[in-house]
Design a protein around this motif. Structure first.
Motif, PDB file in Angstrom:
ATOM      1  N   GLN A 141       0.812  -1.215   0.000  1.00  0.00           N
ATOM      2  CA  GLN A 141       0.000   0.000   0.000  1.00  0.00           C
ATOM      3  C   GLN A 141       0.851   1.273   0.000  1.00  0.00           C
ATOM      4  OE1 GLN A 141      -3.063  -0.972  -0.288  1.00  0.00           O
ATOM      5  NE2 GLN A 141      -2.567  -3.089   0.262  1.00  0.00           N
ATOM      6  N   LEU A 142       2.149   1.129   0.248  1.00  0.00           N
ATOM      7  CA  LEU A 142       3.018   2.289   0.392  1.00  0.00           C
ATOM      8  C   LEU A 142       3.851   2.531  -0.866  1.00  0.00           C
ATOM      9  CD1 LEU A 142       4.435   1.601   3.995  1.00  0.00           C
ATOM     10  CD2 LEU A 142       2.486   3.042   3.369  1.00  0.00           C
ATOM     11  N   SER A 143       4.267   3.758  -1.043  1.00  0.00           N
ATOM     12  CA  SER A 143       5.234   4.064  -2.092  1.00  0.00           C
ATOM     13  C   SER A 143       6.612   3.603  -1.638  1.00  0.00           C
ATOM     14  CB  SER A 143       5.271   5.575  -2.356  1.00  0.00           C
ATOM     15  OG  SER A 143       5.828   6.252  -1.229  1.00  0.00           O
ATOM     16  N   LEU A 144       7.559   3.585  -2.554  1.00  0.00           N
ATOM     17  CA  LEU A 144       8.926   3.219  -2.203  1.00  0.00           C
ATOM     18  C   LEU A 144       9.446   4.108  -1.082  1.00  0.00           C
ATOM     19  CD1 LEU A 144      11.666   1.854  -2.570  1.00  0.00           C
ATOM     20  CD2 LEU A 144      12.110   3.419  -4.483  1.00  0.00           C
ATOM     21  N   ARG A 145       9.257   5.433  -1.226  1.00  0.00           N
ATOM     22  CA  ARG A 145       9.754   6.364  -0.215  1.00  0.00           C
ATOM     23  C   ARG A 145       9.062   6.142   1.128  1.00  0.00           C
ATOM     24  NH1 ARG A 145      14.240   8.445   0.797  1.00  0.00           N
ATOM     25  NH2 ARG A 145      14.430   8.805  -1.456  1.00  0.00           N
ATOM     26  N   GLU A 146       7.752   5.891   1.120  1.00  0.00           N
ATOM     27  CA  GLU A 146       7.029   5.643   2.368  1.00  0.00           C
ATOM     28  C   GLU A 146       7.506   4.364   3.039  1.00  0.00           C
ATOM     29  OE1 GLU A 146       2.713   7.716   1.339  1.00  0.00           O
ATOM     30  OE2 GLU A 146       3.141   5.660   0.703  1.00  0.00           O
ATOM     31  N   SER A 147       7.743   3.342   2.240  1.00  0.00           N
ATOM     32  CA  SER A 147       8.235   2.077   2.787  1.00  0.00           C
ATOM     33  C   SER A 147       9.624   2.249   3.391  1.00  0.00           C
ATOM     34  CB  SER A 147       8.255   1.001   1.691  1.00  0.00           C
ATOM     35  OG  SER A 147       8.676  -0.238   2.205  1.00  0.00           O
ATOM     36  N   TYR A 148      10.453   3.031   2.700  1.00  0.00           N
ATOM     37  CA  TYR A 148      11.806   3.302   3.198  1.00  0.00           C
ATOM     38  C   TYR A 148      11.742   4.055   4.529  1.00  0.00           C
ATOM     39  CZ  TYR A 148      16.828   4.269   2.810  1.00  0.00           C
ATOM     40  OH  TYR A 148      18.176   4.310   3.027  1.00  0.00           O
ATOM     41  N   THR A 149      10.858   5.032   4.595  1.00  0.00           N
ATOM     42  CA  THR A 149      10.694   5.810   5.826  1.00  0.00           C
ATOM     43  C   THR A 149      10.178   4.934   6.958  1.00  0.00           C
ATOM     44  OG1 THR A 149      10.281   7.841   4.573  1.00  0.00           O
ATOM     45  CG2 THR A 149       9.513   7.785   6.859  1.00  0.00           C
ATOM     46  N   GLN A 150       9.229   4.085   6.660  1.00  0.00           N
ATOM     47  CA  GLN A 150       8.702   3.174   7.675  1.00  0.00           C
ATOM     48  C   GLN A 150       9.820   2.304   8.251  1.00  0.00           C
ATOM     49  OE1 GLN A 150       6.690  -0.445   6.512  1.00  0.00           O
ATOM     50  NE2 GLN A 150       5.005  -0.027   7.930  1.00  0.00           N
ATOM     51  N   ALA A 151      10.654   1.748   7.357  1.00  0.00           N
ATOM     52  CA  ALA A 151      11.756   0.900   7.814  1.00  0.00           C
ATOM     53  C   ALA A 151      12.717   1.676   8.708  1.00  0.00           C
ATOM     54  CB  ALA A 151      12.504   0.321   6.612  1.00  0.00           C
ATOM     55  N   THR A 152      12.974   2.920   8.351  1.00  0.00           N
ATOM     56  CA  THR A 152      13.862   3.757   9.159  1.00  0.00           C
ATOM     57  C   THR A 152      13.282   3.988  10.547  1.00  0.00           C
ATOM     58  OG1 THR A 152      14.694   4.878   7.172  1.00  0.00           O
ATOM     59  CG2 THR A 152      15.024   5.996   9.285  1.00  0.00           C
ATOM     60  N   GLU A 153      11.982   4.245  10.607  1.00  0.00           N
ATOM     61  CA  GLU A 153      11.327   4.479  11.889  1.00  0.00           C
ATOM     62  C   GLU A 153      11.312   3.216  12.747  1.00  0.00           C
ATOM     63  OE1 GLU A 153       7.538   5.915  10.703  1.00  0.00           O
ATOM     64  OE2 GLU A 153       8.243   7.954  10.268  1.00  0.00           O
ATOM     65  N   LEU A 154      11.085   2.078  12.117  1.00  0.00           N
ATOM     66  CA  LEU A 154      11.052   0.814  12.850  1.00  0.00           C
ATOM     67  C   LEU A 154      12.444   0.400  13.324  1.00  0.00           C
ATOM     68  CD1 LEU A 154       8.577  -1.185  10.567  1.00  0.00           C
ATOM     69  CD2 LEU A 154       8.129  -0.358  12.889  1.00  0.00           C
ATOM     70  N   MET A 155      13.462   0.850  12.597  1.00  0.00           N
ATOM     71  CA  MET A 155      14.827   0.459  12.925  1.00  0.00           C
ATOM     72  C   MET A 155      15.302   1.084  14.235  1.00  0.00           C
ATOM     73  SD  MET A 155      17.008  -1.538  11.549  1.00  0.00           S
ATOM     74  CE  MET A 155      18.755  -1.937  11.397  1.00  0.00           C
ATOM     75  N   ILE A 156      14.789   2.256  14.587  1.00  0.00           N
ATOM     76  CA  ILE A 156      15.247   2.947  15.794  1.00  0.00           C
ATOM     77  C   ILE A 156      14.998   2.107  17.049  1.00  0.00           C
ATOM     78  CG2 ILE A 156      14.919   4.989  17.234  1.00  0.00           C
ATOM     79  CD1 ILE A 156      14.297   6.519  14.593  1.00  0.00           C
ATOM     80  N   PRO A 157      13.750   1.637  17.308  1.00  0.00           N
ATOM     81  CA  PRO A 157      13.558   0.786  18.495  1.00  0.00           C
ATOM     82  C   PRO A 157      14.225  -0.579  18.348  1.00  0.00           C
ATOM     83  CG  PRO A 157      11.526   0.955  17.230  1.00  0.00           C
ATOM     84  CD  PRO A 157      12.464   1.962  16.659  1.00  0.00           C
ATOM     85  N   ALA A 158      14.335  -1.087  17.118  1.00  0.00           N
ATOM     86  CA  ALA A 158      14.978  -2.390  16.923  1.00  0.00           C
ATOM     87  C   ALA A 158      16.445  -2.348  17.337  1.00  0.00           C
ATOM     88  CB  ALA A 158      14.845  -2.827  15.465  1.00  0.00           C
ATOM     89  N   LEU A 159      17.128  -1.269  17.005  1.00  0.00           N
ATOM     90  CA  LEU A 159      18.542  -1.145  17.359  1.00  0.00           C
ATOM     91  C   LEU A 159      18.756  -1.089  18.875  1.00  0.00           C
ATOM     92  CD1 LEU A 159      19.723   1.420  14.667  1.00  0.00           C
ATOM     93  CD2 LEU A 159      20.526  -0.943  14.911  1.00  0.00           C
ATOM     94  N   ALA A 160      17.742  -0.600  19.593  1.00  0.00           N
ATOM     95  CA  ALA A 160      17.846  -0.474  21.046  1.00  0.00           C
ATOM     96  C   ALA A 160      17.317  -1.699  21.787  1.00  0.00           C
ATOM     97  CB  ALA A 160      17.091   0.772  21.517  1.00  0.00           C
ATOM     98  N   ALA A 161      16.777  -2.663  21.063  1.00  0.00           N
ATOM     99  CA  ALA A 161      16.117  -3.805  21.689  1.00  0.00           C
ATOM    100  C   ALA A 161      17.113  -4.891  22.105  1.00  0.00           C
ATOM    101  CB  ALA A 161      15.094  -4.395  20.728  1.00  0.00           C
ATOM    102  N   ALA A 162      16.659  -5.707  23.056  1.00  0.00           N
ATOM    103  CA  ALA A 162      17.492  -6.807  23.554  1.00  0.00           C
ATOM    104  C   ALA A 162      17.804  -7.814  22.458  1.00  0.00           C
ATOM    105  CB  ALA A 162      16.789  -7.490  24.727  1.00  0.00           C
TER     106      ALA A 162
END
Length: 264
Positions: free
Chosen positions: A216-237
């Motif tokens: 449902q997302l554009s390439l740019r939207e999907s890229y942005t979503q991944a970036t946002e999701l990566m922030i908590p993932a990097l801090a996770a156990a």
């Protein structure tokens, strides 16, 4: 939910087997089977002991489609109260593997498609069958099939209703791989074990959510979503454990699936 039409096997840690159990009818789908299947999945989604689900059929078939009780005269009612939808498998937060041991037709064909991974017997028979029954491309098949095999193959399979072997299905990317007859469940279990050994359940849940959203997302939207999701993932156990396991050359010990992944 209890039903003699579905065998639920959780004998191996982390893996839940759902075995469609109407072998005399090639495991044709019924309302009772549907209720048991999705009721069990609902419980599995919240069960930290379940990491991967394997779906297969009892006897010589995977699923021959909707039962005759759901077709013909009995199907004329438009009332779908309480009915579940196969596309829910895409939103299920854990990997689902289809072990296609035999015929998969119509609804059974699409059930396999909505699973995340498909392992088929080389001689399994797969067909959409809808056009040959005077029906339409049901259960999201017109949306999903082109995304798996491309529009050309999807149009052919939906319009002709022709039958493919497992080997032919593998050649167009319809199934992940094929194995010898009688080896599908064993191969699916091996794949499930490897997922459990190496993968993080919370990562799987988020990645499955991303795959659904990406349609449902554009390439740019999907890229942005991944970036946002990566922030908590990097801090996770889980990330710390993954890095430590890689550094120590050992099997990672990831946390069980905890909460639904964030959505945009």
């Amino acid at each position: 939910m209890d039903s003699n039409e579905l065998i639920v096997n959780s004998s191996e840690s982390g893996i839940l087997q759902l075995i469609l159990n109407r072998p005399a009818q090639l495991n044709a789908w019924t309302p009772a089977l549907e209720a048991a299947f999705f009721g069990t999945l609902d419980a599995a989604a919240a069960d930290p002991d379940v990491r991967v689900v394997v779906v297969t059929g009892a006897g010589r078939g995977f699923c021959a489609g909707a039962s005759f009780d759901m077709l013909g005269e009995a199907a004329r009612s438009n009332d779908r109260t309480g009915r579940r939808e196969l596309c829910e498998l895409a939103e299920f937060p854990k990997p689902v593997i289809a072990a296609i041991n035999g015929p998969a037709a119509g609804l059974g064909f699409v059930l396999a498609l909505w699973c995340d991974i498909r392992i088929a017997a080389a001689d399994a028979k797969l067909t959409t069958s809808f056009a040959r029954l005077g029906l339409v491309a049901e259960h999201g098949a017109a949306w999903l099939l082109p995304r798996l095999v491309g529009r050309t193959h999807a149009t052919d399979l939906l319009l002709s209703g022709r039958t493919l072997t497992g080997t032919q299905a593998e050649s167009i990317g319809l199934v992940s791989r094929t194995v010898e007859a009688g080896q599908t469940l064993s191969a699916a279990m091996d794949y499930a074990r490897e997922l459990i050994r190496t993968g993080a359940p919370n990562s799987w849940a988020t990645i499955k959510r991303q795959l659904v959203d990406a349609e449902q997302l554009s390439l740019r939207e999907s890229y942005t979503q991944a970036t946002e999701l990566m922030i908590p993932a990097l801090a996770a156990a889980d990330h710390r454990e993954g890095v430590a396991a890689w550094r120590d050359k050992r099997t990672p010990r990831f946390e069980a699936f905890a909460t639904p992944s964030p959505r945009r």
